[in-house]
Design an enzyme around this catalytic site. Sequence first.
Site, PDB file in Angstrom:
ATOM      1  N   LYS A 238       0.848  -1.188   0.000  1.00 45.97           N
ATOM      2  CA  LYS A 238       0.000   0.000   0.000  1.00 45.97           C
ATOM      3  C   LYS A 238       0.884   1.238   0.000  1.00 45.97           C
ATOM      4  O   LYS A 238       1.933   1.265   0.652  1.00 45.97           O
ATOM      5  CB  LYS A 238      -0.910  -0.009   1.228  1.00 45.97           C
ATOM      6  CG  LYS A 238      -1.916  -1.158   1.196  1.00 45.97           C
ATOM      7  CD  LYS A 238      -2.576  -1.355   2.548  1.00 45.97           C
ATOM      8  CE  LYS A 238      -3.465  -2.591   2.505  1.00 45.97           C
ATOM      9  NZ  LYS A 238      -3.917  -2.962   3.872  1.00 45.97           N
ATOM     10  N   ARG A 292      -3.975  -8.071  13.368  1.00 45.97           N
ATOM     11  CA  ARG A 292      -2.937  -7.230  13.983  1.00 45.97           C
ATOM     12  C   ARG A 292      -3.325  -5.760  13.847  1.00 45.97           C
ATOM     13  O   ARG A 292      -4.273  -5.437  13.143  1.00 45.97           O
ATOM     14  CB  ARG A 292      -1.625  -7.433  13.224  1.00 45.97           C
ATOM     15  CG  ARG A 292      -1.788  -7.059  11.753  1.00 45.97           C
ATOM     16  CD  ARG A 292      -0.498  -6.979  10.961  1.00 45.97           C
ATOM     17  NE  ARG A 292      -0.733  -6.349   9.672  1.00 45.97           N
ATOM     18  CZ  ARG A 292      -1.167  -6.957   8.581  1.00 45.97           C
ATOM     19  NH1 ARG A 292      -1.451  -8.248   8.620  1.00 45.97           N
ATOM     20  NH2 ARG A 292      -1.355  -6.292   7.454  1.00 45.97           N
TER      21      ARG A 292
END
Length: 454
Positions: A238, A292
Amino acid sequence: MFDTLLIANRGEIALRILRAARDLGLRTVAVHSQADANLRHVALADQRLCIGPAAAAQSYLNVPRILQAAELTGADAIHPGYGFLAESADFASAVEDAGLVFVGPESASIRLMGDKVSAKQAMFEAGVPCVPGSPGALPQDPDQILGLGEACGYPLIVKASGGGGGRGMRIVREPQLLLEAVAMTREEAGRAFGNPEVYLEKFLEHPRHIEIQVLADRFGNAVWLGERDCSMQRRHQKIIEESPAPGIAREAIAAIGARCVDACKAIAYRGVGTFEFLYEDGQFYFIEMNTRVQVEHPVTELVTGVDIVREQLLVALGHPLTLRQDDIRLRGHAIECRINAEDPVSFSPTPGKVSRWIAPAGPGIRIDTHLYDGYSVPPYYDSLVAKFLAHGDTREQAIVRMRGALSEATLAGISSTIALHQRLMDEPGFVASGFDIHHLERFLAQAPHPDREE
Ligand code: MV4
């Protein structure tokens, strides 16, 4: 439940975790490799311990060493951050077995979500819409596989159950190529993940990547904290994330958020988590869940006002959620630009000494970084060195503020992707919003660049 937190990570996220722990009055322990003694959070922690050589396999991934460090320092909880051991069910279970608190979900949840076939099955049963495809892992029989391919339709994608994040996938556009692709993906997956299981999904050609942030406690309470649009990516990394997702009806997002909360309750999920969806033609399709805290969590912090890492620690400490779904509203628009120590054109890593760093600031600007003047970026780890975040009343204002931040940043001595982000903040496709997951790679392929290496 615990009063000393060992931070089993490095870089900007280790510093982010240290600050959240400090705010809660927790003592902190930094464990670091031989290459990382000069990290900012190592200097700020109450205790520090070198756990091994630069190579991550011998330090940040060295489970016995990390557990030993916890014992030596009296730490009673371990925060894994992101990457490294964050989604290792074996690590979480070793931490549990040592009588310590793992700051994350139970190891069983990590295991469930780490196996993409079991994850999809669990989410489907909990009412989360999934990409149509084979029901579970593929059988051995070639005729049955071809039948499942026909039922799925072409193009389709073969995915490894042990994969995820773009690893272990193969697109198949015609039936004649299916068996070969299945065999090859199985072979690779067996070698890479120790699990040769694969499954089929209809291949979506032009989706957006939209993810939902969730937060759950151990008493069955769960909330969703809005969405992030992470479509601006290159090679599954990303580059820019934002919230809210432009152009998607709030009601549609609220409906999918409610399904995610139901799913958290169905699997007794605890902690922070992210449901990843592909969004195409007005429909959401679940692909994976991340168990996470994520790199891009500050985007959600800016629009919701919720301190996600603080909440993560509070839940791990055994506190019930005090946030109620009705209290969560998205205010304005936030954008994150990931700044990597990379050449902005070739993307090759550019480790080295930072001779001068002046962080941008001002209204609506947040910079998450471990950089300081004289810091040396080591060549051994991920090249993320800073996250620039801009928050505004509107997307347009956030972009204007981000342009300002990028232009006032001084980062000398290494090259970085700041220059790429400056181009992207003016790129018509980005400014228009609503682009798909292939937009950035298309842009980079056609952008005029005489010195482009690829
Ligand atoms: C897909 C897909 C199209 N159709 N699944 C890549 C990463 C992994 N999380 C799943 N990925 C994809 N799965 C179906 N059925 C396209 C991708 C994909 C992608 C997804 C999210 C963000 C960037 C991507 C880049 C290429 C492919």
